[in-house]
Design an enzyme around this catalytic site. Structure first.
Site, PDB file in Angstrom:
ATOM      1  N   SER A   7      37.228  41.648  27.664  1.00  0.00           N
ATOM      2  CA  SER A   7      37.737  40.326  28.055  1.00  0.00           C
ATOM      3  C   SER A   7      36.651  39.520  28.737  1.00  0.00           C
ATOM      4  O   SER A   7      36.156  39.889  29.811  1.00  0.00           O
ATOM      5  CB  SER A   7      38.927  40.472  28.997  1.00  0.00           C
ATOM      6  OG  SER A   7      39.291  39.208  29.507  1.00  0.00           O
ATOM      7  N   GLY A 139      47.698  35.702  33.715  1.00  0.00           N
ATOM      8  CA  GLY A 139      47.198  34.631  34.572  1.00  0.00           C
ATOM      9  C   GLY A 139      45.919  34.958  35.312  1.00  0.00           C
ATOM     10  O   GLY A 139      45.107  34.082  35.548  1.00  0.00           O
ATOM     11  N   PHE A 140      45.736  36.234  35.674  1.00  0.00           N
ATOM     12  CA  PHE A 140      44.547  36.609  36.441  1.00  0.00           C
ATOM     13  C   PHE A 140      44.043  37.970  35.990  1.00  0.00           C
ATOM     14  O   PHE A 140      44.833  38.855  35.688  1.00  0.00           O
ATOM     15  CB  PHE A 140      44.860  36.668  37.952  1.00  0.00           C
ATOM     16  CG  PHE A 140      45.167  35.323  38.545  1.00  0.00           C
ATOM     17  CD1 PHE A 140      44.145  34.505  39.003  1.00  0.00           C
ATOM     18  CD2 PHE A 140      46.470  34.871  38.622  1.00  0.00           C
ATOM     19  CE1 PHE A 140      44.436  33.258  39.543  1.00  0.00           C
ATOM     20  CE2 PHE A 140      46.766  33.620  39.157  1.00  0.00           C
ATOM     21  CZ  PHE A 140      45.738  32.817  39.622  1.00  0.00           C
ATOM     22  N   GLY A 141      42.721  38.125  35.992  1.00  0.00           N
ATOM     23  CA  GLY A 141      42.126  39.426  35.710  1.00  0.00           C
ATOM     24  C   GLY A 141      42.163  40.309  36.939  1.00  0.00           C
ATOM     25  O   GLY A 141      42.451  39.862  38.048  1.00  0.00           O
ATOM     26  N   GLY A 142      41.856  41.602  36.733  1.00  0.00           N
ATOM     27  CA  GLY A 142      41.716  42.523  37.863  1.00  0.00           C
ATOM     28  C   GLY A 142      43.005  43.053  38.440  1.00  0.00           C
ATOM     29  O   GLY A 142      42.994  43.688  39.497  1.00  0.00           O
ATOM     30  N   ASP A 172      47.073  44.590  27.183  1.00  0.00           N
ATOM     31  CA  ASP A 172      46.162  43.756  27.960  1.00  0.00           C
ATOM     32  C   ASP A 172      46.623  43.743  29.407  1.00  0.00           C
ATOM     33  O   ASP A 172      47.741  43.306  29.701  1.00  0.00           O
ATOM     34  CB  ASP A 172      46.167  42.333  27.384  1.00  0.00           C
ATOM     35  CG  ASP A 172      45.242  41.367  28.136  1.00  0.00           C
ATOM     36  OD1 ASP A 172      44.539  41.806  29.064  1.00  0.00           O
ATOM     37  OD2 ASP A 172      45.232  40.181  27.781  1.00  0.00           O
ATOM     38  N   GLY A 174      44.863  45.684  33.208  1.00  0.00           N
ATOM     39  CA  GLY A 174      44.664  46.932  33.942  1.00  0.00           C
ATOM     40  C   GLY A 174      44.227  48.100  33.079  1.00  0.00           C
ATOM     41  O   GLY A 174      44.347  49.254  33.491  1.00  0.00           O
ATOM     42  N   GLY A 194      38.787  44.352  30.793  1.00  0.00           N
ATOM     43  CA  GLY A 194      37.993  43.343  31.481  1.00  0.00           C
ATOM     44  C   GLY A 194      36.993  43.956  32.437  1.00  0.00           C
ATOM     45  O   GLY A 194      35.857  44.250  32.073  1.00  0.00           O
ATOM     46  N   SER A 195      37.425  44.189  33.680  1.00  0.00           N
ATOM     47  CA  SER A 195      36.503  44.726  34.683  1.00  0.00           C
ATOM     48  C   SER A 195      36.054  46.139  34.336  1.00  0.00           C
ATOM     49  O   SER A 195      34.971  46.560  34.753  1.00  0.00           O
ATOM     50  CB  SER A 195      37.151  44.687  36.073  1.00  0.00           C
ATOM     51  OG  SER A 195      38.467  45.189  36.027  1.00  0.00           O
TER      52      SER A 195
END
Length: 227
Positions: A7, A139-142, A172, A174, A194-195
């Site tokens: 991501s 809405g938010f990553g992490g 999608d 975590g 993502g992270s």
């Protein structure tokens, strides 16, 4: 084979071209589009998608967390996205939209927020190339992975198998080395990370490691026997 879609939301936005190149061994590059209406965050839009398409050979997987995707989604195909995901909660005519995305040459994908059940949309599945189950609130990553989504992933995989569909099941939110095997076991075969990718010193190595983990978990999963 499991697919890993890093991501770009977790990348350094001041170096998007380099960050895209850093994961060129990935299957897709996941691009989160947020409009500050459907979700409480604002990210990037069509011009940045066009620029990313020029910067990388990796196909773009655009996830539209926006209002009125019926109007906007086709523009992302025209901008170069190989796959476009709209949220069923925001779409006025999901079947028509999926057909339009496909007609323009991209894969059509539909996303469900954590509280949205899959069962009412069973009849729509043949219209899709991929279904995305959000394993966090969009809405938010992490954010931390929601374990309570695992039964929903299983039920969705059962519906896909019931209809004999070649439909990718994406998760999608975590997704990391500690959660990806559970997702694969439950029935997912496309993973947005993502992270877990961009938060490491070697994003390309992180992609390979996650893919190996997911592939091994899939090969041992009951749903994949004979798949």
């Amino acid at each position: 084979m499991a697919q890993i879609n890093p991501s770009i939301l977790s990348a350094d936005f001041s170096r998007l071209a380099e960050e895209a190149k850093a994961v060129e061994g990935a299957d897709w590059l996941h691009v989160d589009v947020m409009d500050n209406h459907f979700v409480p965050n604002l990210t990037l839009g069509v011009p940045v998608v066009e620029a990313l398409g020029r910067a990388t050979q990796t196909p773009l997987d655009c996830h539209l967390m926006i209002e009125d995707p019926d109007r906007w989604a086709p523009q992302y195909v025209e901008a170069g996205a190989g796959s476009v995901t709209f949220h069923v909660e925001a779409a006025a005519a999901p079947v028509r939209l999926a057909r339009e995305i496909r007609a323009k040459g991209a894969k059509a994908s539909m996303a469900l927020k954590p509280a949205t059940p899959i069962e009412p949309y069973e009849d729509l599945l043949p219209e899709l190339d991929m279904l995305l189950i959000m394993t966090v609130e969009p809405g938010f990553g992490g954010q931390a992975f929601l374990d309570i989504m695992l039964p929903k992933i299983r039920r969705t995989r059962e519906l896909i198998s019931k209809h004999g569909l070649e439909l990718w099941l994406q998760v999608d939110g975590g997704v990391s080395a500690t959660t990806i095997e559970r997702c694969a076991e439950a029935g997912a075969d496309v993973f947005v990370a993502g992270s877990a990718v961009y938060g490491t010193d070697d994003p390309a190595a992180a992609v390979r490691m996650l893919r190996n983990q997911a592939t091994e978990a899939t090969s041992a999963a009951s749903w994949a026997c004979g798949h």
